[in-house]
Design a protein around this motif. Structure first.
Motif, PDB file in Angstrom:
ATOM      1  N   HIS A 151     115.430 138.124  27.627  1.00  0.00           N
ATOM      2  CA  HIS A 151     114.171 137.883  26.907  1.00  0.00           C
ATOM      3  C   HIS A 151     113.193 137.149  27.816  1.00  0.00           C
ATOM      4  O   HIS A 151     113.500 136.890  28.975  1.00  0.00           O
ATOM      5  CB  HIS A 151     114.415 137.170  25.573  1.00  0.00           C
ATOM      6  CG  HIS A 151     114.945 135.768  25.681  1.00  0.00           C
ATOM      7  ND1 HIS A 151     116.170 135.467  26.231  1.00  0.00           N
ATOM      8  CD2 HIS A 151     114.414 134.576  25.289  1.00  0.00           C
ATOM      9  CE1 HIS A 151     116.374 134.163  26.173  1.00  0.00           C
ATOM     10  NE2 HIS A 151     115.319 133.597  25.614  1.00  0.00           N
ATOM     11  N   HIS A 180     111.630 134.091  27.821  1.00  0.00           N
ATOM     12  CA  HIS A 180     111.438 132.642  27.952  1.00  0.00           C
ATOM     13  C   HIS A 180     111.545 132.175  29.413  1.00  0.00           C
ATOM     14  O   HIS A 180     112.312 132.726  30.201  1.00  0.00           O
ATOM     15  CB  HIS A 180     112.436 131.889  27.068  1.00  0.00           C
ATOM     16  CG  HIS A 180     112.095 132.007  25.607  1.00  0.00           C
ATOM     17  ND1 HIS A 180     113.027 131.878  24.609  1.00  0.00           N
ATOM     18  CD2 HIS A 180     110.917 132.274  24.993  1.00  0.00           C
ATOM     19  CE1 HIS A 180     112.425 132.045  23.433  1.00  0.00           C
ATOM     20  NE2 HIS A 180     111.149 132.292  23.640  1.00  0.00           N
ATOM     21  N   HIS A 212     114.581 131.837  31.667  1.00  0.00           N
ATOM     22  CA  HIS A 212     115.343 133.072  31.912  1.00  0.00           C
ATOM     23  C   HIS A 212     114.679 133.972  32.957  1.00  0.00           C
ATOM     24  O   HIS A 212     115.303 134.875  33.483  1.00  0.00           O
ATOM     25  CB  HIS A 212     115.528 133.858  30.595  1.00  0.00           C
ATOM     26  CG  HIS A 212     116.360 133.102  29.612  1.00  0.00           C
ATOM     27  ND1 HIS A 212     117.661 133.431  29.327  1.00  0.00           N
ATOM     28  CD2 HIS A 212     116.078 131.989  28.900  1.00  0.00           C
ATOM     29  CE1 HIS A 212     118.150 132.543  28.470  1.00  0.00           C
ATOM     30  NE2 HIS A 212     117.203 131.669  28.187  1.00  0.00           N
ATOM     31  N   HIS A 260     115.580 135.194  17.974  1.00  0.00           N
ATOM     32  CA  HIS A 260     115.222 134.059  18.843  1.00  0.00           C
ATOM     33  C   HIS A 260     113.963 134.432  19.619  1.00  0.00           C
ATOM     34  O   HIS A 260     113.043 133.626  19.758  1.00  0.00           O
ATOM     35  CB  HIS A 260     116.384 133.733  19.786  1.00  0.00           C
ATOM     36  CG  HIS A 260     116.013 132.778  20.874  1.00  0.00           C
ATOM     37  ND1 HIS A 260     115.812 131.435  20.650  1.00  0.00           N
ATOM     38  CD2 HIS A 260     115.775 132.977  22.199  1.00  0.00           C
ATOM     39  CE1 HIS A 260     115.472 130.844  21.792  1.00  0.00           C
ATOM     40  NE2 HIS A 260     115.446 131.756  22.751  1.00  0.00           N
ATOM     41  N   ASP A 266     120.147 133.942  24.669  1.00  0.00           N
ATOM     42  CA  ASP A 266     119.972 132.777  23.804  1.00  0.00           C
ATOM     43  C   ASP A 266     120.313 133.087  22.347  1.00  0.00           C
ATOM     44  O   ASP A 266     119.742 132.487  21.428  1.00  0.00           O
ATOM     45  CB  ASP A 266     118.522 132.266  23.888  1.00  0.00           C
ATOM     46  CG  ASP A 266     118.308 131.335  25.068  1.00  0.00           C
ATOM     47  OD1 ASP A 266     119.297 130.929  25.705  1.00  0.00           O
ATOM     48  OD2 ASP A 266     117.137 131.010  25.349  1.00  0.00           O
TER      49      ASP A 266
HETATM   50 ZN   LIG Z   1     115.118 131.550  24.873  1.00  0.00          ZN
END
Ligand SMILES: [Zn+2]
Length: 291
Positions: free
Chosen positions: A95, A97, A100, A152, A169
């Motif tokens: 994802h 974020h 990451h 998430h 996550d």
């Molecule tokens: Zn995350």
């Protein structure tokens, strides 16, 4: 609408909570057949201080590299050194974020490999990381099966390989998972956890050690969120109204320093209850709620 950013809330927590619980083994460690892990330091939510980078593929490569999240040059150099001996086929992102994706663009440029992620992740990363391959539920790439697990993050993917699932996550081996509206959605998150229960047994989270009994952990997560939702509903019944009042009741067991972040997950629960007709905003204000 005057709500603090998650990054600023992380900063507040970091100022008080030391990342003492997160001391991963250095270097590349085998965790499952065909999967090795390297924990790199990232600006993530304490007590976690690292993001796991997973290398999927044979010992001599080529390997797919999942979530090279560190923005720090010294940490990126550790991964680069490893990859001088093991060829890389592509970068996979669970994802969008920051903890990451922090090293994704540099890594892809250095080795001239594609970056693959879900379309929603690609959209959110536009201008920061060029996602060159779009992945969707059921796609298989580099021996990895993609499972779409929104909640998430809007474009979250889990990567299954053999009897292990690289879980991003969705669950955490250290720390907790934040559901932050509006990109976070509690109902979708719970449905994704439920779906993962019938997936591979071992879960490899982005933060902390491997979770050997995945189904048990997922059941525990679902029960924990159900308990929280029940507390939200009863706090509304007993007359708590503002997010500040609600968080003090619903998260009474949580250290105060985390209440700013807890308010985000609380709001995610309230928005889910609203859709189910079990909560409503007072005067359209999403910081004030009633039954
Ligand atoms: Zn995350």
């Amino acid at each position: 609408m005057g709500e603090p950013t998650v990054e600023s809330l992380y900063e507040q927590v970091r100022a008080v909570v030391a990342a003492t619980e997160d001391e991963p083994a250095p270097g590349l460690v085998p965790v499952a057949p065909g999967i090795r892990v390297l924990a790199l330091r990232t600006p993530t939510l304490p007590p976690a201080a690292h993001t796991n980078v997973y290398l999927v593929g044979p010992e001599i490569g080529p390997v797919a590299v999942v979530d090279p999240g560190s923005p720090y040059p010294d940490q990126q150099a550790i991964l680069d050194t490893i990859l001088t001996a093991i060829p890389i086929s592509r970068v996979l992102l669970t994802h969008h974020h920051g903890d990451h994706i922090g090293g994704a663009a540099a890594l892809a440029a250095r080795w001239n490999v594609p970056v693959a992620a879900h379309a929603a992740t690609a959209r959110r990363l536009a201008g920061r990381v060029a996602v060159t391959e779009i992945l969707d539920d059921g796609d298989i790439v580099d021996g990895v099966r993609c499972v779409f697990t929104p909640g998430h993050a809007e474009g979250h993917l889990v990567f299954e390989h053999g009897d292990a699932s690289i879980a991003g996550d969705m669950v955490a081996g250290v720390g907790t998972i934040l559901i932050d509206p509006d990109e976070g959605d509690m109902a979708l998150y719970l449905a994704s956890l439920e779906r993962m229960r019938s997936g591979p047994r071992m879960l490899l989270p982005a933060h902390g050690p491997a979770i050997v009994d995945g189904p048990a952990k997922l059941t525990e997560y679902l029960a924990h969120r159900a308990m929280r939702e029940q507390r939200v509903a009863s706090a509304l019944t007993s007359g708590a109204q503002t997010l500040e009042q609600l968080v003090a009741v619903v998260y009474a067991d949580t250290p105060r320093v985390l209440w700013g972040l807890a308010e985000r997950s609380l709001l995610a629960h309230l928005l889910k209850l609203e859709r189910e007709g079990l909560a409503r905003r007072v005067d359209g204000d999403r910081r004030r709620w009633s039954r």
